[in-house]
Scaffold this motif. Structure first.
Motif, mmCIF file in Angstrom:
data_model
loop_
_atom_site.group_PDB
_atom_site.id
_atom_site.type_symbol
_atom_site.label_atom_id
_atom_site.label_comp_id
_atom_site.label_asym_id
_atom_site.label_seq_id
_atom_site.Cartn_x
_atom_site.Cartn_y
_atom_site.Cartn_z
ATOM 1 N N VAL A 232 -5.944 -8.563 1.604
ATOM 2 C CA VAL A 232 -5.258 -7.798 1.419
ATOM 3 C C VAL A 232 -5.029 -6.798 2.535
ATOM 4 O O VAL A 232 -6.037 -6.047 3.634
ATOM 5 C CB VAL A 232 -5.405 -6.553 -0.055
ATOM 6 N N SER A 233 -3.815 -6.644 3.112
ATOM 7 C CA SER A 233 -3.195 -5.522 3.936
ATOM 8 C C SER A 233 -3.142 -4.395 4.003
ATOM 9 O O SER A 233 -3.181 -3.833 2.161
ATOM 10 C CB SER A 233 -2.607 -5.797 4.839
ATOM 11 N N ALA A 234 -3.483 -3.606 4.337
ATOM 12 C CA ALA A 234 -3.648 -1.336 3.869
ATOM 13 C C ALA A 234 -1.865 -1.514 3.525
ATOM 14 O O ALA A 234 -1.035 -0.987 2.099
ATOM 15 C CB ALA A 234 -3.641 -0.973 5.609
ATOM 16 N N ALA A 235 -1.204 -2.082 4.075
ATOM 17 C CA ALA A 235 0.430 -2.267 3.594
ATOM 18 C C ALA A 235 0.497 -2.840 2.100
ATOM 19 O O ALA A 235 1.427 -1.985 1.674
ATOM 20 C CB ALA A 235 1.660 -2.978 4.378
ATOM 21 N N GLU A 236 -0.157 -3.861 2.302
ATOM 22 C CA GLU A 236 -0.026 -4.351 0.397
ATOM 23 C C GLU A 236 -0.356 -3.643 -0.559
ATOM 24 O O GLU A 236 -0.032 -3.426 -1.997
ATOM 25 C CB GLU A 236 -0.434 -5.856 0.320
ATOM 26 N N ALA A 237 -1.942 -2.973 -0.463
ATOM 27 C CA ALA A 237 -2.921 -1.903 -1.148
ATOM 28 C C ALA A 237 -1.933 -0.823 -1.040
ATOM 29 O O ALA A 237 -1.711 -0.431 -2.435
ATOM 30 C CB ALA A 237 -3.985 -1.408 -0.940
ATOM 31 N N TRP A 238 -1.074 -0.052 -0.346
ATOM 32 C CA TRP A 238 -0.182 0.815 -0.154
ATOM 33 C C TRP A 238 0.897 0.367 -0.953
ATOM 34 O O TRP A 238 1.111 1.614 -2.329
ATOM 35 C CB TRP A 238 -0.057 1.612 0.980
#
Length: 445
Positions: A232-238
């Motif tokens: 998971v990327s940081a953008a997806e986590a956010w």
């Protein structure tokens, strides 16, 4: 030894033509030329189905030109023949497997236990031990280090910059520190200094708490995906955490205010008695009340310690997530408390190892040196704040993932123990044999 067929050991089986129940040594009273047929035979309880004579004798050296002897016939159904029954899962078949295969010969414990738990991600999908929870948090940071350390670094930098700006411009503790170190200061001056220090500490703690809430919400999503073995990327986590972030802020502040109110409520009667003119009775009462309040607050905070992952992963409200946490912690309070306390101790030790050298270095380059800061005669300048702030950023970047990951994995572990969440996780991860193509969803996640 009990000579019933079920308890006779292989070494006690008769061999070389001896009859069960007789001894190989002849009695002194019995002549050697007397045949055994003329002696009365005692009753025997051996199984009637015995292996042929000589089955358990040691093999003799064999001439290589001779053909190998045929294998012995299979043993009878009882254990009295000296060899357990063969077959899958038994001692005679795959029960004692080769090296690396355990007792099962191929997998499991002789066919008796379940197969090894699936591990699509950072933890095996079964109830976890303390070491596995801690290792899962570290493995998440190691497997997804770009996302985990990136999120932690960004939040730690913003948190530390805010704290430095507050300390440098709005919160000057130098005068308060000098007042507290002055033995000739009046009670009013000491009280005012204590108020200033409390305000400064509270403001910095609030900034750190806000950063902790943000990183907890984001790393909860990252850890839950890491359990399934999905990046998971940081953008997806956010994007996944943003709808619940406001509720997470409200939940965290509610728990903090609840704990503070309980502690203040416990000390308030003693404080009122002391102010009324009985300090001798009010002070001990305030201390006892404060200790009682701390115990009650700690019990409630541990009871609701799994509310934040329940709120983020199950997409529930504040009250529902608190009830969910209470249900999951019920009966496991000491275990949850111990694991979370251990994670906090590890995080504090890591933080000290990193922060202390930077603080010493910052004090050495500050105005007046490190001795003036220790004695309270100097004030921390910008050099001290910036250098020590770098150490704090590094420490928070490494400790945020540990504390957040342990909380999430502890929540998942409690659901596995109580609700068999491992089956849903295996289906969601696409583990073969769980009836999913890997695109299913996990309830509550």
């Amino acid at each position: 030894m009990n000579d019933t067929p079920g308890w006779a050991s292989p070494g006690s089986a008769p061999s070389d033509g001896q009859q069960p129940g007789t001894s190989g040594a002849q009695s002194p009273e019995q002549p050697s030329d007397q045949g055994s047929a003329r002696q009365p035979q005692p009753p025997t309880t051996w199984s009637k189905e015995q292996p042929p004579p000589g089955q358990w004798t040691a093999p003799l050296p064999q001439d290589p030109r001779q053909a190998p002897p045929p294998p012995p016939p299979p043993p009878g159904p009882g254990w009295g023949g000296g060899r357990p029954p063969a077959g899958p899962g038994g001692y005679g078949g795959r029960g004692w497997g080769g090296p690396g295969q355990g007792f099962g010969g191929s997998s499991g414990w002789g066919g008796w236990g379940p197969p090894p738990a699936a591990k699509p991600g950072v933890i095996p999908l079964r109830p976890l031990g303390v070491g596995e929870i801690l290792d899962g948090a570290v493995s998440t940071m190691r497997a997804h280090w770009r996302t985990v350390l990136g999120i932690s670094l960004v939040v730690a930098v913003f948190t530390e910059i805010s704290a430095i700006l507050l300390q440098g411009f709005a919160l000057d503790d130098s005068a308060s520190t000098q007042t507290l170190n002055d033995p000739s200061a009046s009670a009013r001056e000491v009280g005012r200094a204590l108020g200033d220090v409390t305000l400064s500490t509270g403001a910095i703690s609030l900034v750190v708490l806000l950063g902790t809430i943000v990183v907890t919400g984001l790393l909860t999503t990252v850890t839950s995906r890491a359990v399934l073995g999905r990046p998971v990327s940081a953008a997806e986590a956010w994007r996944d955490a943003r709808p619940q972030m406001a509720k997470l802020f409200a939940l965290t502040f509610l728990l903090v205010l609840m704990g503070a109110a309980i502690v203040v409520g416990g000390t308030l009667p003693g404080i009122l008695i002391a102010v009324a003119g009985s300090p001798g009775a009010g002070a001990p009462l305030a201390v006892l009340g404060g200790l009682g309040g701390v115990v009650v607050a700690l019990w409630l905070l541990v009871r609701f310690s799994l509310a934040s992952p329940a709120l983020m992963l199950e997409k529930q409200g504040i009250g529902a997530s608190m009830r969910r946490s209470a249900k999951l912690v019920r009966g496991s309070w000491w275990r949850v408390f111990g694991i979370r306390a251990l994670a906090q101790v590890i995080a504090v030790i890591i933080g000290w190892i990193i922060v202390i050298p930077f603080a010493v270095l910052a004090g050495a380059f500050s105005d007046g040196g490190l001795g003036s800061l220790v004695n309270g005669t100097g004030s921390p300048g910008w050099t001290f704040l910036i250098v020590s702030g770098i150490g704090s950023v590094i420490a928070r970047m490494l400790t945020f993932p540990v504390t957040a990951g342990v909380t999430v994995l502890l929540y998942i572990d409690q659901r596995i123990r109580r609700e068999a969440l491992d089956l849903d996780l295996a289906r969601a991860a696409g583990v073969p044999g769980h009836g999913s193509d890997g695109h299913g969803t996990v309830p509550g996640s």
